[in-house]
Design an enzyme around this catalytic site. Structure first.
Site, mmCIF file in Angstrom:
data_model
loop_
_atom_site.group_PDB
_atom_site.id
_atom_site.type_symbol
_atom_site.label_atom_id
_atom_site.label_comp_id
_atom_site.label_asym_id
_atom_site.label_seq_id
_atom_site.Cartn_x
_atom_site.Cartn_y
_atom_site.Cartn_z
ATOM 1 C CE LYS A 146 -1.644 1.454 4.181
ATOM 2 N NZ LYS A 146 -1.265 2.844 4.487
ATOM 3 C CG ASN A 147 2.585 2.672 3.522
ATOM 4 O OD1 ASN A 147 1.397 2.961 3.365
ATOM 5 N ND2 ASN A 147 3.135 2.537 4.716
ATOM 6 C CB CYS B 131 -3.818 6.353 11.248
ATOM 7 S SG CYS B 131 -4.276 5.036 10.143
ATOM 8 N NE ARG C 27 0.248 10.704 10.036
ATOM 9 C CZ ARG C 27 -0.001 9.485 9.565
ATOM 10 N NH1 ARG C 27 -1.163 8.946 9.698
ATOM 11 N NH2 ARG C 27 0.943 8.806 8.942
ATOM 12 C CG ASP D 15 7.814 20.467 9.657
ATOM 13 O OD1 ASP D 15 7.133 19.416 9.709
ATOM 14 O OD2 ASP D 15 8.937 20.570 10.183
ATOM 15 C CG ASP E 278 3.516 1.599 9.342
ATOM 16 O OD1 ASP E 278 3.290 2.464 10.205
ATOM 17 O OD2 ASP E 278 3.534 1.860 8.111
ATOM 18 N NE ARG F 261 -7.067 4.574 6.163
ATOM 19 C CZ ARG F 261 -6.566 5.687 6.653
ATOM 20 N NH1 ARG F 261 -6.949 6.081 7.832
ATOM 21 N NH2 ARG F 261 -5.710 6.392 5.976
HETATM 22 C C1 UD1 Z 1 4.713 6.855 6.003
HETATM 23 C C2 UD1 Z 1 3.797 5.675 5.954
HETATM 24 C C3 UD1 Z 1 3.320 5.313 7.355
HETATM 25 C C4 UD1 Z 1 4.518 5.087 8.280
HETATM 26 C C5 UD1 Z 1 5.489 6.278 8.220
HETATM 27 C C6 UD1 Z 1 6.774 6.031 8.980
HETATM 28 C C7 UD1 Z 1 2.776 5.983 3.786
HETATM 29 C C8 UD1 Z 1 1.554 6.273 3.013
HETATM 30 N N1 UD1 Z 1 2.653 6.009 5.122
HETATM 31 O O1 UD1 Z 1 3.948 7.938 6.513
HETATM 32 O O2 UD1 Z 1 2.547 4.120 7.278
HETATM 33 O O3 UD1 Z 1 4.077 4.933 9.615
HETATM 34 O O4 UD1 Z 1 5.831 6.552 6.844
HETATM 35 O O5 UD1 Z 1 7.401 4.900 8.505
HETATM 36 O O6 UD1 Z 1 3.813 5.699 3.244
HETATM 37 N N2 UD1 Z 1 7.229 14.578 10.082
HETATM 38 C C9 UD1 Z 1 7.537 15.901 10.332
HETATM 39 N N3 UD1 Z 1 7.364 16.796 9.314
HETATM 40 C C10 UD1 Z 1 6.943 16.450 8.085
HETATM 41 C C11 UD1 Z 1 6.651 15.090 7.840
HETATM 42 C C12 UD1 Z 1 6.806 14.174 8.871
HETATM 43 O O7 UD1 Z 1 7.922 16.260 11.433
HETATM 44 O O8 UD1 Z 1 6.825 17.311 7.204
HETATM 45 C C13 UD1 Z 1 7.386 13.610 11.187
HETATM 46 C C14 UD1 Z 1 6.046 12.983 11.572
HETATM 47 O O9 UD1 Z 1 5.366 13.770 12.491
HETATM 48 C C15 UD1 Z 1 6.477 11.660 12.168
HETATM 49 C C16 UD1 Z 1 7.708 11.312 11.337
HETATM 50 O O10 UD1 Z 1 8.150 12.512 10.721
HETATM 51 O O11 UD1 Z 1 6.843 11.829 13.497
HETATM 52 C C17 UD1 Z 1 7.466 10.262 10.277
HETATM 53 O O12 UD1 Z 1 6.675 10.795 9.256
HETATM 54 P P1 UD1 Z 1 6.851 10.356 7.742
HETATM 55 O O13 UD1 Z 1 8.079 9.549 7.583
HETATM 56 O O14 UD1 Z 1 6.668 11.570 6.907
HETATM 57 O O15 UD1 Z 1 5.599 9.404 7.542
HETATM 58 P P2 UD1 Z 1 4.508 9.428 6.401
HETATM 59 O O16 UD1 Z 1 5.168 9.606 5.081
HETATM 60 O O17 UD1 Z 1 3.392 10.324 6.765
#
Ligand code: UD1
Length: 430
Positions: free
Chosen positions: A21-22, A116, A121, A124, A305, A398
């Site tokens: 999925k991811n 979720c 989330r 930035d 995950d 999902r």
């Molecule tokens: C993806 C996965 C999710 C998984 C996560 C971490 C998908 C669709 N989802 O989510 O299942 O749990 O990776 O392996 O691929 N963060 C910031 N600023 C940002 C973006 C992220 O501070 O702009 C922080 C988040 O708050 C969190 C951490 O980075 O603490 C991880 O986020 P990120 O790696 O971006 O996860 P996703 O891409 O949302």
């Protein structure tokens, strides 16, 4: 949906995992970078993917299913940069469309994304990357509005290796001529799968330790690509075999992507056999494996995950365990539900301390995130009596096409039903 699991059955047999999925979500988002036909194979039939397909259709792509799991995606009408709020809010990964739509059309607008409830989330790092590429981005009334301005390649350092931010920057930079370099990018297999698609579409991408180079092209073209196997779902079924006891083989997975989990299962004393595209786990069930220490970290660390499923496993280990979550600060809602089933868990900030118990007890539990749903289902496999898992918002679907069906085929006593109105109301108060 509602799952009822009657614990105590061992699991035997094979499960074949679908595409990730991811990986599928960013690959689907990347199709807006070209008008040509992109064919994606091994796309999983799960809720989040269906939402992403609906999002693509809403901005002007034509998505046709050629075969189960095989989609042809091409531009069907004039593309628009503002997908409907109702769809965007259903899926955190919808935010991945901000950069690709902007770089194609000169503008895009998205409301703050959903997903979720596992922690704050923020976006930035996505915004920092897009701004470095020349985008002008403002928040107006709960929306992020992006305008292309003078787009240029850039050197971007990510303070944290965010998966989504890395993918957002890669896709956008793929259509900006010049060399963009991301330092401290996420190194997840799903990020590398996106890189493979973008290369086939005409971008130049080079991956080296700690850096990712993207040579943008003026236009990108169509191609055919197969989604990598879902390492999280593969891991879920391996942990299912480990907790319930039995002999389970997960087929069509990439053991290399599962190293953090496999070495941990081995360390706990479980029998793990790796083959080219499959992994087998043999277990004597609760109490037959030791407790241990797990720290959820960015790839190649232990995946967040799989942290909830691992907590279910460790709750019936021999001795004590410690689970530290460093990725999503509040990803522990499943701990309270596991405790309702008799697990001995104490939370201190982002660390959970567990004392293994001999067995769990079936009761009614609620799901608030896809992987928590999987974890509670696995806990139900070893609980005395019936565990009733109430998933009001269809979180489990999902990410899993048919979790109950697969576990049933392995020998679990599990029933899936639609939630009745009174049960929906009954659980809202909790
Ligand atoms: C993806 C996965 C999710 C998984 C996560 C971490 C998908 C669709 N989802 O989510 O299942 O749990 O990776 O392996 O691929 N963060 C910031 N600023 C940002 C973006 C992220 O501070 O702009 C922080 C988040 O708050 C969190 C951490 O980075 O603490 C991880 O986020 P990120 O790696 O971006 O996860 P996703 O891409 O949302």
């Amino acid at each position: 949906m509602k799952l009822t699991v009657y614990g105590g059955r061992r699991l035997f047999g094979e499960v074949t995992v679908d595409g990730a999925k991811n990986a599928a979500l960013p690959l689907l988002a990347a199709t807006v970078l070209t008008d040509d036909e992109v064919i994606l194979e091994n796309v999983p039939d799960v809720g989040d993917v269906r939402t992403m397909i609906a999002l693509l259709e809403s901005v002007g792509k034509r998505v046709s299913a050629l075969d189960p799991g095989v989609y042809s995606i091409r531009t069907g009408r004039e593309l628009v940069g503002i997908p409907p709020d109702s769809l965007v809010r259903k899926l955190r990964a919808s935010f991945l469309l901000l950069g690709p739509l902007m770089v194609r059309l000169g503008y895009s607008q998205l409301p703050l994304p959903g997903g979720c409830p596992i922690g704050v989330r923020p976006v930035d790092l996505h915004l920092k990357g897009l701004r470095a590429l020349g985008a002008q981005i403002e928040s107006r009334g709960g929306f992020w509005c992006a305008a292309a301005g003078q787009l240029r390649s850039a050197e971007i350092h990510l303070d944290y290796p965010s998966v989504g931010a890395t993918e957002q920057i890669m896709m956008t930079a793929a259509l900006i001529p010049g060399r963009t370099v991301i330092s401290n990018p996420a190194q997840d297999p799903e990020v590398h799968d996106l890189a493979r698609l973008l290369i086939k579409m005409g971008a130049g991408i080079m991956i080296e330790p700690g850096r990712l180079h993207i040579e943008g092209a003026k236009t990108l073209s169509g191609t055919v690509h197969t989604v990598i196997p879902d390492r999280i779902n593969a891991g879920t079924f391996l942990i299912a075999g480990a907790i319930a006891g039995g002999d389970v083989t997960v087929r069509r997975c990439q053991p290399l992507h599962l190293e953090a989990l496999l070495s941990k299962l081995d360390e706990l004393g479980l029998t793990v056999q790796e083959h080219v595209e499959s992994v087998r786990v043999i277990s004597d069930g609760p109490g037959s494996f030791a407790g241990g220490r797990v720290e959820a970290r960015p790839y190649p660390g232990f995946p967040t995950d799989l942290q909830p499923q691992m907590m279910a496993l460790l709750s019936v280990a021999r001795g004590s365990s410690v689970i530290k979550e460093t990725v999503w600060e509040s990803r522990f809602a499943h701990a309270a539900e596991l405790a309702r089933m008799g697990a001995q868990i104490r939370l201190e900030g982002a660390t959970a301390y567990l004392e293994g118990v001999r067995g769990l007890v079936g009761t009614q539990v609620c799901v608030n995130d896809v992987r928590a749903g999987a974890a509670l289902t696995l806990a139900g496999l070893v609980a005395d009596g019936a565990t009733v898992i109430i998933d009001r918002d269809e979180h489990i679907r999902r990410g899993y096409r048919d979790l109950a069906g697969e576990l049933h085929r392995l020998g679990a006593a599990i029933i899936e039903e639609t939630l009745e109105e009174k049960e929906v109301v009954g659980t809202e108060a909790r």
